[in-house]
Enzyme design. Structure first.
Site, mmCIF file in Angstrom:
data_model
loop_
_atom_site.group_PDB
_atom_site.id
_atom_site.type_symbol
_atom_site.label_atom_id
_atom_site.label_comp_id
_atom_site.label_asym_id
_atom_site.label_seq_id
_atom_site.Cartn_x
_atom_site.Cartn_y
_atom_site.Cartn_z
ATOM 1 N NE ARG A 1 13.726 -2.183 -3.030
ATOM 2 C CZ ARG A 1 12.490 -2.391 -2.579
ATOM 3 N NH1 ARG A 1 11.675 -3.193 -3.225
ATOM 4 N NH2 ARG A 1 12.052 -1.791 -1.492
ATOM 5 C CG HIS B 1 3.710 -6.665 5.651
ATOM 6 N ND1 HIS B 1 3.692 -7.838 6.342
ATOM 7 C CD2 HIS B 1 4.652 -6.808 4.710
ATOM 8 C CE1 HIS B 1 4.593 -8.655 5.833
ATOM 9 N NE2 HIS B 1 5.192 -8.048 4.855
ATOM 10 C CD GLU C 1 16.188 -4.725 1.543
ATOM 11 O OE1 GLU C 1 15.881 -5.762 2.109
ATOM 12 O OE2 GLU C 1 15.361 -3.835 1.231
ATOM 13 C CD GLU D 1 16.250 -6.439 -3.448
ATOM 14 O OE1 GLU D 1 15.310 -5.862 -2.895
ATOM 15 O OE2 GLU D 1 16.372 -7.684 -3.461
HETATM 16 C C1 LIG Z 1 9.108 -6.990 4.743
HETATM 17 C C2 LIG Z 1 8.537 -5.761 4.091
HETATM 18 C C3 LIG Z 1 8.885 -5.453 2.787
HETATM 19 C C4 LIG Z 1 8.376 -4.302 2.170
HETATM 20 N N1 LIG Z 1 8.714 -4.046 0.879
HETATM 21 C C5 LIG Z 1 8.252 -2.939 0.285
HETATM 22 C C6 LIG Z 1 8.587 -2.646 -1.071
HETATM 23 O O1 LIG Z 1 9.241 -3.431 -1.760
HETATM 24 N N2 LIG Z 1 8.151 -1.476 -1.599
HETATM 25 C C7 LIG Z 1 7.387 -0.611 -0.868
HETATM 26 O O2 LIG Z 1 7.027 0.446 -1.381
HETATM 27 N N3 LIG Z 1 7.016 -0.873 0.388
HETATM 28 C C8 LIG Z 1 7.443 -2.000 0.986
HETATM 29 N N4 LIG Z 1 7.078 -2.250 2.284
HETATM 30 C C9 LIG Z 1 6.274 -1.255 3.009
HETATM 31 C C10 LIG Z 1 4.774 -1.390 2.740
HETATM 32 O O3 LIG Z 1 4.489 -0.990 1.418
HETATM 33 C C11 LIG Z 1 3.983 -0.443 3.674
HETATM 34 O O4 LIG Z 1 4.339 -0.656 5.003
HETATM 35 C C12 LIG Z 1 2.472 -0.555 3.479
HETATM 36 O O5 LIG Z 1 1.831 0.567 4.062
HETATM 37 C C13 LIG Z 1 1.912 -1.817 4.121
HETATM 38 O O6 LIG Z 1 0.568 -2.022 3.753
HETATM 39 P P1 LIG Z 1 -0.440 -2.649 4.810
HETATM 40 O O7 LIG Z 1 -1.603 -3.214 4.080
HETATM 41 O O8 LIG Z 1 0.275 -3.572 5.722
HETATM 42 O O9 LIG Z 1 -0.902 -1.349 5.588
HETATM 43 P P2 LIG Z 1 -0.914 -1.007 7.159
HETATM 44 O O10 LIG Z 1 0.483 -1.132 7.685
HETATM 45 O O11 LIG Z 1 -1.959 -1.762 7.853
HETATM 46 O O12 LIG Z 1 -1.290 0.538 7.091
HETATM 47 C C14 LIG Z 1 -0.380 1.463 6.550
HETATM 48 C C15 LIG Z 1 -1.052 2.838 6.435
HETATM 49 O O13 LIG Z 1 -2.120 2.752 5.501
HETATM 50 C C16 LIG Z 1 -3.289 3.257 6.093
HETATM 51 N N5 LIG Z 1 -4.446 2.565 5.521
HETATM 52 C C17 LIG Z 1 -4.701 1.238 5.515
HETATM 53 N N6 LIG Z 1 -5.896 1.024 4.927
HETATM 54 C C18 LIG Z 1 -6.385 2.224 4.554
HETATM 55 C C19 LIG Z 1 -7.581 2.658 3.924
HETATM 56 N N7 LIG Z 1 -8.534 1.811 3.576
HETATM 57 N N8 LIG Z 1 -7.748 3.975 3.697
HETATM 58 C C20 LIG Z 1 -6.793 4.851 4.062
HETATM 59 N N9 LIG Z 1 -5.660 4.512 4.679
HETATM 60 C C21 LIG Z 1 -5.461 3.208 4.919
HETATM 61 C C22 LIG Z 1 -3.115 2.979 7.580
HETATM 62 O O14 LIG Z 1 -3.946 3.791 8.363
HETATM 63 C C23 LIG Z 1 -1.664 3.330 7.739
HETATM 64 O O15 LIG Z 1 -1.523 4.712 7.824
HETATM 65 C C24 LIG Z 1 7.519 -3.421 2.894
HETATM 66 C C25 LIG Z 1 7.155 -3.748 4.192
HETATM 67 C C26 LIG Z 1 7.645 -4.900 4.791
HETATM 68 C C27 LIG Z 1 7.262 -5.209 6.195
#
Ligand SMILES: Cc1cc2nc3c(=O)[nH]c(=O)nc-3n(C[C@H](O)[C@H](O)[C@H](O)COP(=O)(O)OP(=O)(O)OC[C@H]3O[C@@H](n4cnc5c(N)ncnc54)[C@H](O)[C@@H]3O)c2cc1C
Length: 573
Positions: free
Chosen positions: A436, A101, A434, A289
């Protein structure tokens, strides 16, 4: 989740790998190891018993897509240890994966050679959660969602004050990039012990990772008091966490009021300006926000407040995601997106109007302008079905008294630049702005002995500027594929970095979003990747705890660089 059928089993041949796939089901739509549906050469000698399959990888904005990549889903932390040692012995790299995500190439790089890469999906099995009410902590597997964690915390009367907007994120994915929410203390608010206004990373009391112990990869638990933990709290994908323990505090009821009738010039007034300003709401409730659709007058302002009793005018909610109209696109909006990606960028103003109109009508139709409920039900408000947009921006670290000026300067600059491009017939930006604010990763928030804040978190306090207590998140969104968008983001990034500097502020990247823009793409500006960003974590912090020491720790815990990719090799060489 289909098991291998008999034909696939025979095709898989004898040996550990066949047993692997037969013993464990694989996710729907994936092609299991050994099946005739696989299209790329299989990893050799793969550890037995760990489900392995070919699967599609797609990040949030669909800007990084692979039709097929070998992916596995370890069942236990020991499986991750076996994977790490297998990767080391077979010259493979493993990339932990959460909800995908995000936007960054921190998991997989577009177009890189993935012949010797296996993705590790932690969300299938490594997702257990347990709450210890006696210590007010929650322990979760790396792949647990933050929504599931907060649901269990809530059942125990606990919560967090500052939380990212989508609940589907894996906790390890969120911690990797210092995920944050939108809360600072309201005027006179007493902070709740156990929580932080900074990043989720600042809530970690201990974590378990698979690290090199001198002769092999092995599980190791790091307490918050150990110096090596600080780079692991925000590590940008350069480590592999299997579980985390995080502190929490007393849960609260919250209210969220929405306003769509305040002009942007009034809302984004400079410090001390009169009227219904962002600053005035921030002072009153600490949680604000603004979403300002392109070419519209009135932003959508959400104002959250701590509110123990239900106000008569508010509607009670019993679950998260209460703005269905913003998570499910009306057909007219999808049609307009088609126009934008087809190159008809001049419809951007109409796009903005549709979104503003949808918001005003949606808030009214669903009686959502004034909501009340448990904190997490108000804090989570973005569903995966929301519009897929790309993002640029970053964090301005400053004193709370200067927040209004930061926002005023940015919105003035933004509106002038957008008007200029419009005057020459260009519309590089077509998504909302956006805005915040959240707090910093304050040492006082951590209730256990602590070695310090996350080394490379954007919310890391600057000891030379203790008055910088607030992070202002400025983001601009756009439809992927819009001509000129990345050039605009580059111009904006450079303006932010040069404007928010000196004695009143500094500018840091939002790791999870777009940065280091070239005129064509994000994550491409070599000078920013190799110098500017690292310097952000050298300035004003001790040399004994900075970007370079973080890199050294990553290298000592993973000297064989099995947790890296070609982009991370440049960012954290
Ligand atoms: C619509 C939308 C809204 C968002 N809103 C916010 C918000 O309000 N605030 C905010 O801070 N962020 C926000 N984000 C960003 C989000 O926090 C990051 O993109 C986050 O990394 C997504 O987590 P994920 O589980 O999808 O990780 P992934 O995208 O699958 O991975 C992200 C990173 O984490 C690493 N990772 C995953 N699992 C592990 C593990 N077990 N050990 C070590 N590394 C690991 C991956 O290798 C990669 O480097 C938003 C994103 C989207 C798409």
């Amino acid at each position: 989740m289909p098991e291998l059928n008999r034909r696939q089993f025979i095709a898989a041949g004898a040996g550990a790998l066949a047993v692997t796939s037969v013993l464990r089901p694989v996710p729907a739509g994936a092609a299991p190891f050994g099946s005739s549906d696989t299209t790329i050469p299989a990893p050799p000698n793969f550890p037995a018993g760990i489900p392995l399959y070919q699967q599609r990888y797609q990040n949030w904005s669909k800007e990084i897509i692979l039709d097929a990549i070998w992916t596995c889903s370890p069942v236990t932390p020991d499986d991750v240890v076996r994977l790490a040692n297998w990767a080391h012995e077979n010259s493979y790299r493993i990339r932990p994966r959460g909800a995908m995500h995000g936007w960054t190439p921190l998991t997989i790089v577009n177009g890189e050679n993935i012949d010797r890469v296996v993705l590790v999906d932690t969300m299938v099995h490594l997702n257990g959660i347990s709450v210890d009410p006696s210590t007010s902590t929650v322990t979760a597997g790396a792949g647990a969602t933050i929504e599931a964690m907060l649901a269990q915390l809530e059942d125990n009367g606990l919560g967090w004050v500052s939380v990212p907007a989508p609940g589907v994120l894996s906790v390890a994915g969120a911690l990797a990039v210092d995920a944050h929410g939108a809360a600072i203390p309201a005027a006179g608010e007493t902070p709740v012990a156990g929580t932080t206004y900074g990043s989720l990373s600042n809530l970690v009391t201990s974590l378990t990772a698979v690290v090199w112990n001198g002769s092999a990869y092995a599980l190791r638990t790091f307490d918050r008091s150990e110096p090596e933990i600080t780079p692991l709290l925000t590590h940008l994908g350069r480590a592999f966490l299997t579980s985390v323990t995080m502190q929490a505090g007393a849960n609260s009821r919250m209210r969220c009021q929405s306003y769509t009738d305040i002009g942007w010039r009034e809302m984004f007034g400079a410090t001390g300006a009169p009227g219904r300003t962002f600053e005035s709401y921030l002072g009153r409730t600490g949680r604000v926000e603004a979403i300002w659709y392109p070419f519209t007058e009135n932003p959508w302002l959400k104002v959250w407040s701590i509110c123990p009793d239900k106000p008569v005018t508010a509607r009670e909610v019993t679950g998260p995601y209460n703005y269905a109209f913003s998570d499910n696109l009306p057909e007219v909006a999808s049609d307009l997106i088609g126009q934008l990606t087809a190159g008809n960028t001049f419809i951007a103003p109409a796009f903005g109007q549709v979104f503003y109109g949808t918001t005003v009508a949606g808030l009214a139709a669903t009686a959502s302008s004034d909501l009340w409920g448990w904190a997490k039900d108000l804090q989570f408000y973005i569903k995966p079905s929301t519009l897929l947009l790309t993002e640029g921006g970053g964090a301005v670290i400053t004193n709370r008294a200067d927040v209004a000026q930061v926002i005023h300067d940015f919105t003035q600059w933004f509106s002038e630049r957008v008007a200029y491009y419009q005057s020459i017939g260009q519309f590089p930006i077509n998504g909302p702005v956006e805005i915040r604010c959240c707090g910093m990763d304050a040492a006082a928030d951590v209730l256990v002995d602590s070695a310090g804040p996350p080394t490379i978190s954007a919310m890391r306090p600057r000891p030379d500027h203790p008055e910088w207590d607030t992070a202002v998140w400025l983001n601009v969104l756009g439809v992927p594929g819009t001509p000129g968008m990345f050039a605009f983001y580059r111009e904006m990034e450079q303006w932010m970095r040069s404007h928010y500097t000196g004695t009143t502020a500094t500018f840091r990247p939002e790791w999870s979003k777009g940065w280091a823009f070239s005129t064509e793409l994000p994550y491409k500006d070599a000078a920013v990747i190799e110098d500017t960003l690292p310097n952000t974590y050298r300035e004003g912090v001790p040399a004994s705890e900075n970007w370079d020491t973080a890199r050294a720790t990553f290298d000592s815990l993973d000297p064989h660089r099995i947790y890296s990719n070609t982009f991370i090799d440049r960012l954290l060489p």
